[in-house]
Write a protein that holds these residues in place. Structure first.
Motif, PDB file in Angstrom:
ATOM      1  N   ASP A 116       0.834  -1.184   0.000  1.00 45.41           N
ATOM      2  CA  ASP A 116       0.000   0.000   0.000  1.00 45.41           C
ATOM      3  C   ASP A 116       0.883   1.254   0.000  1.00 45.41           C
ATOM      4  N   PHE A 117       0.471   2.270  -0.787  1.00 45.92           N
ATOM      5  CA  PHE A 117       1.316   3.456  -0.905  1.00 45.92           C
ATOM      6  C   PHE A 117       1.615   4.098   0.438  1.00 45.92           C
ATOM      7  N   ARG A 118       0.650   4.125   1.328  1.00 51.41           N
ATOM      8  CA  ARG A 118       0.870   4.766   2.626  1.00 51.41           C
ATOM      9  C   ARG A 118       1.984   4.074   3.404  1.00 51.41           C
ATOM     10  N   SER A 119       1.971   2.743   3.384  1.00 55.02           N
ATOM     11  CA  SER A 119       3.030   1.980   4.066  1.00 55.02           C
ATOM     12  C   SER A 119       4.376   2.180   3.382  1.00 55.02           C
ATOM     13  N   TRP A 120       4.338   2.168   2.051  1.00 56.90           N
ATOM     14  CA  TRP A 120       5.574   2.331   1.288  1.00 56.90           C
ATOM     15  C   TRP A 120       6.172   3.711   1.505  1.00 56.90           C
ATOM     16  N   ALA A 121       5.317   4.741   1.560  1.00 58.23           N
ATOM     17  CA  ALA A 121       5.789   6.107   1.779  1.00 58.23           C
ATOM     18  C   ALA A 121       6.443   6.249   3.149  1.00 58.23           C
ATOM     19  N   ILE A 122       5.884   5.559   4.143  1.00 57.51           N
ATOM     20  CA  ILE A 122       6.488   5.585   5.487  1.00 57.51           C
ATOM     21  C   ILE A 122       7.869   4.946   5.456  1.00 57.51           C
ATOM     22  N   SER A 123       8.002   3.838   4.707  1.00 57.77           N
ATOM     23  CA  SER A 123       9.311   3.190   4.567  1.00 57.77           C
ATOM     24  C   SER A 123      10.321   4.142   3.936  1.00 57.77           C
ATOM     25  N   MET A 124       9.896   4.843   2.898  1.00 56.67           N
ATOM     26  CA  MET A 124      10.778   5.794   2.224  1.00 56.67           C
ATOM     27  C   MET A 124      11.125   6.969   3.148  1.00 56.67           C
ATOM     28  N   ARG A 125      10.146   7.392   3.948  1.00 54.23           N
ATOM     29  CA  ARG A 125      10.397   8.493   4.887  1.00 54.23           C
ATOM     30  C   ARG A 125      11.432   8.077   5.927  1.00 54.23           C
ATOM     31  N   ASN A 126      11.330   6.817   6.376  1.00 53.76           N
ATOM     32  CA  ASN A 126      12.292   6.321   7.364  1.00 53.76           C
ATOM     33  C   ASN A 126      13.708   6.262   6.785  1.00 53.76           C
ATOM     34  N   LYS A 164      15.022   9.713   6.856  1.00 51.77           N
ATOM     35  CA  LYS A 164      15.429  10.098   8.221  1.00 51.77           C
ATOM     36  C   LYS A 164      16.803   9.548   8.561  1.00 51.77           C
ATOM     37  N   LYS A 165      17.032   8.291   8.180  1.00 57.03           N
ATOM     38  CA  LYS A 165      18.328   7.669   8.471  1.00 57.03           C
ATOM     39  C   LYS A 165      19.463   8.373   7.742  1.00 57.03           C
ATOM     40  N   SER A 166      19.166   8.818   6.533  1.00 60.50           N
ATOM     41  CA  SER A 166      20.192   9.508   5.749  1.00 60.50           C
ATOM     42  C   SER A 166      20.217  11.007   6.045  1.00 60.50           C
ATOM     43  N   LYS A 167      19.345  11.429   6.986  1.00 56.19           N
ATOM     44  CA  LYS A 167      19.260  12.835   7.430  1.00 56.19           C
ATOM     45  C   LYS A 167      18.890  13.787   6.294  1.00 56.19           C
ATOM     46  N   ARG A 168      18.096  13.254   5.348  1.00 56.24           N
ATOM     47  CA  ARG A 168      17.590  14.112   4.285  1.00 56.24           C
ATOM     48  C   ARG A 168      16.236  14.666   4.704  1.00 56.24           C
ATOM     49  N   LYS A 169      16.051  15.941   4.521  1.00 53.15           N
ATOM     50  CA  LYS A 169      14.785  16.573   4.868  1.00 53.15           C
ATOM     51  C   LYS A 169      13.943  16.734   3.609  1.00 53.15           C
ATOM     52  N   ARG A 170      12.739  16.171   3.675  1.00 52.31           N
ATOM     53  CA  ARG A 170      11.835  16.252   2.524  1.00 52.31           C
ATOM     54  C   ARG A 170      10.603  17.075   2.905  1.00 52.31           C
ATOM     55  N   ARG A 171      10.182  17.949   2.028  1.00 54.87           N
ATOM     56  CA  ARG A 171       8.923  18.651   2.228  1.00 54.87           C
ATOM     57  C   ARG A 171       7.785  17.709   1.831  1.00 54.87           C
ATOM     58  N   TYR A 172       6.597  17.993   2.355  1.00 58.15           N
ATOM     59  CA  TYR A 172       5.481  17.076   2.135  1.00 58.15           C
ATOM     60  C   TYR A 172       5.153  16.892   0.649  1.00 58.15           C
ATOM     61  N   PHE A 173       5.316  17.936  -0.155  1.00 60.36           N
ATOM     62  CA  PHE A 173       4.970  17.803  -1.575  1.00 60.36           C
ATOM     63  C   PHE A 173       5.909  16.833  -2.293  1.00 60.36           C
ATOM     64  N   TYR A 174       7.070  16.540  -1.670  1.00 63.15           N
ATOM     65  CA  TYR A 174       8.007  15.594  -2.272  1.00 63.15           C
ATOM     66  C   TYR A 174       7.354  14.221  -2.416  1.00 63.15           C
ATOM     67  N   TYR A 175       6.412  13.907  -1.520  1.00 63.33           N
ATOM     68  CA  TYR A 175       5.785  12.593  -1.533  1.00 63.33           C
ATOM     69  C   TYR A 175       4.801  12.433  -2.686  1.00 63.33           C
ATOM     70  N   VAL A 176       4.449  13.535  -3.321  1.00 61.89           N
ATOM     71  CA  VAL A 176       3.670  13.444  -4.552  1.00 61.89           C
ATOM     72  C   VAL A 176       4.491  12.716  -5.606  1.00 61.89           C
ATOM     73  N   GLY A 177       5.784  13.057  -5.654  1.00 60.36           N
ATOM     74  CA  GLY A 177       6.687  12.378  -6.576  1.00 60.36           C
ATOM     75  C   GLY A 177       6.828  10.905  -6.240  1.00 60.36           C
ATOM     76  N   TYR A 178       6.859  10.592  -4.943  1.00 65.92           N
ATOM     77  CA  TYR A 178       6.916   9.193  -4.516  1.00 65.92           C
ATOM     78  C   TYR A 178       5.675   8.434  -4.987  1.00 65.92           C
ATOM     79  N   PHE A 179       4.509   9.091  -4.895  1.00 67.31           N
ATOM     80  CA  PHE A 179       3.272   8.432  -5.320  1.00 67.31           C
ATOM     81  C   PHE A 179       3.307   8.132  -6.821  1.00 67.31           C
TER      82      PHE A 179
END
Length: 199
Positions: free
Chosen positions: A132-142, A145-160
């Motif tokens: 599910d995209f929501r679960s996958w997006a959380i994985s990508m967000r994690n 975080k580990k790589s200390k990259r800061k993403r704005r929320y609109f970045y996840y549109v690209g992930y979708f």
């Protein structure tokens, strides 16, 4: 060996977890991501922390010890030939009853893998794992975080868009090339693993 299960999915969709789950069956052997091993991208066989589905360290497992020797001797050999070598070892050590499970995920190697299986009389079973995209997006967000990259929320549109296009590409390829496959939801097998295993 009569069966080969090939798990295809987007990265970070749970293919490793599914492989480990299926490998617990006494007549199944999980290979991890074979493409990474035969292309020399990983040296997991060396690590004492890596456990085979036979419950031995991979460096002490008879199967992986033999595979390690073969891959070392054929380091420049094409993927298809190296995979055939791995199948030979499996046949020798486990006979016809074993089912191999490969979680390489790559769509591009499926045609080659299909030819190998047809030549050897092996039943290729493709599992299209969809998270599910929501679960996958959380994985990508994690990962971010580990790589200390800061993403704005609109970045996840690209992930979708990436998630949607890649999964549609996989589905289209499997259908157009007449692959028999099982589409399995990551959340589905997490909630009801026994039913998923039966499928």
């Amino acid at each position: 060996m009569k069966n080969l299960v090939y798990i295809i999915s987007l990265g970070h969709s749970g293919s490793t977890f599914l492989e480990l789950f299926l490998s617990k069956h006494e007549k199944a052997l999980g290979l991890g991501q074979v493409i990474s091993l035969v292309e020399g991208k990983k040296t997991t066989i060396e690590g004492t922390e890596n456990i085979c589905s036979c419950q031995k360290d991979m460096k002490d497992c008879p199967f992986w010890s033999e595979v390690k020797k073969l891959l070392k001797a054929h380091s420049t050999t094409p993927y298809s030939e190296n995979f055939s070598h791995i199948m030979d070892v499996a046949d020798k050590q486990y006979g016809d009853d074993i089912t191999l499970i490969d979680s390489s995920k790559k769509l591009e190697i499926l045609p080659e893998l299909k030819k190998i299986c047809e030549k050897r009389g092996i039943n290729l079973k493709v599992v299209f794992l969809l998270k599910d995209f929501r679960s996958w997006a959380i994985s990508m967000r994690n990962i971010d975080k580990k790589s200390k990259r800061k993403r704005r929320y609109f970045y996840y549109v690209g992930y979708f868009i990436l998630w949607y296009k890649r999964n549609k590409e996989i589905e289209r390829f499997l259908r157009e090339n007449n692959y028999k496959y099982l589409q399995l939801g990551y959340e589905e097998y997490c909630i009801n693993s026994e039913r998923s295993e039966e499928r």
